[in-house]
Design an enzyme around this catalytic site. Structure first.
Site, short mmCIF file in Angstrom:
data_model
loop_
_atom_site.label_atom_id
_atom_site.label_comp_id
_atom_site.label_asym_id
_atom_site.label_seq_id
_atom_site.Cartn_x
_atom_site.Cartn_y
_atom_site.Cartn_z
N TYR A 54 5.22 8.50 9.32
CA TYR A 54 4.80 8.83 10.42
C TYR A 54 5.59 9.08 11.60
CZ TYR A 54 0.56 7.56 7.58
OH TYR A 54 -0.32 7.27 6.70
N HIS A 137 3.42 4.82 -1.23
CA HIS A 137 2.92 6.01 -0.42
C HIS A 137 3.28 7.32 -1.27
CE1 HIS A 137 2.51 7.77 3.89
NE2 HIS A 137 1.70 8.17 3.12
#
Length: 312
Positions: A54, A137
């Site tokens: 992010y 992830h």
């Protein structure tokens, strides 16, 4: 074992997803990010979801700055492994992030060494000595490496106390179910696959998690925004919604309006109705958005409306 580990970690029905605070689709200032996190904290939110991906580390740095000086036992941090940040210059913003550092690029690495390095760098950015939850992830195309490298490395880190719970976070449910069946995960984060519009996770993943005591975090309850505001141009699963999906969302909006309720209230509360789901992860970019989400969770939704929504 698994259920008891997750029970010590779970921390409320709502988690702040920090991707928007790191410039997902549009930049967010440091001041606005801090105000958003402060509003979440004031509203009782103590569960925060972040990742190196992010904003190329920006989300972790901003979250860490906010948490500095607060009691470490007073909040829960979820971060992720699988993407390392290395020096370099990307040709364009990756997956919609803008405003982050321009001298770092993301490199997929699901090896044991990559996991340890990723977590060490996350702890540095966060300014913490441990995280509560570490998730593999988006290993969609990397199952073999993830199960042979990343998972055993996370399990060792769990044994060492560097993390309290481990699992995987993805935008699909099939591979998450495989993690639950074949490994000793404590928790999964499934994004966009258990919503009013997309209930893929209900077929196998959620019953399996309930059976084995694996915690479930649900992200993307608004399916990229369409279930918050189903107007022309709305996004569904990170892309412009097609007419059929938009039509379903608008039908749901009309039905909720007939009960005097916003569609967003039903969308945010829907995942929490499943007994396997511990919390919803809401990506927010402003103090107003997190206050609205907290209010939406408190809107009474009658059972007959839930039944009617199930028919659409």
């Amino acid at each position: 074992m698994t259920g008891s580990r997750w029970a010590t970690v779970r921390s409320g029905r709502l988690a702040v997803g920090t991707a928007p605070l790191a410039g997902l689709y549009e930049p967010v200032s440091a001041a606005a990010a801090a105000d958003t996190l402060e509003a979440a904290w004031a509203g009782g939110v103590r569960l925060f979801d972040t990742a190196p991906h992010y904003g190329a580390g920006l989300a972790e740095r901003r979250l860490g700055e906010f948490l500095r000086g607060r009691s470490r036992d007073g909040y829960t941090v979820v971060t992720k492994v699988g993407r390392l940040l290395v020096p370099g210059r990307a040709a364009h913003d990756e997956e919609g992030f803008v405003g982050g550092p321009s001298d770092l690029v993301r490199v997929r690495d699901y090896s044991a060494d990559g996991v340890r390095r990723s977590l060490e760098e996350s702890l540095t950015r966060l300014g913490l000595d441990r995280v509560d939850v570490a998730l593999i992830h988006d290993p969609d195309d990397h199952w073999d490496e993830a199960v042979a490298g990343a998972f055993p490395a996370l399990a060792r880190l769990r044994d060492e106390g560097v993390v309290r719970a481990i699992g995987a976070g993805m935008n699909q449910s099939a591979m998450l179910a495989r993690f639950v069946r074949e490994t000793d995960v404590d928790v999964v984060l499934v994004a966009g696959r258990y919503t009013l519009l997309d209930r893929e996770a209900a077929a196998e993943l959620l019953p399996l998690c309930a059976e084995r005591g694996v915690g479930v975090l649900v992200g993307g309850a608004f399916n990229s925004g369409i279930l918050a505001d189903p107007n022309p141009g709305a996004r569904f699963n990170y892309a412009p919604a097609d007419p059929a999906v938009l039509g379903r969302a608008r039908a749901m909006q009309r039905l909720c309006a007939a009960y005097g309720l916003p569609l967003a209230a039903a969308a945010l509360q829907f995942p929490l109705r499943h007994p396997a789901v511990s919390a919803v992860v809401a990506g927010v970019r402003s103090a107003a958005e997190i206050r609205e989400d907290l209010a939406l969770l408190e809107v009474p939704v009658p059972e007959e409306l839930w039944a009617a929504l199930n028919d659409l």
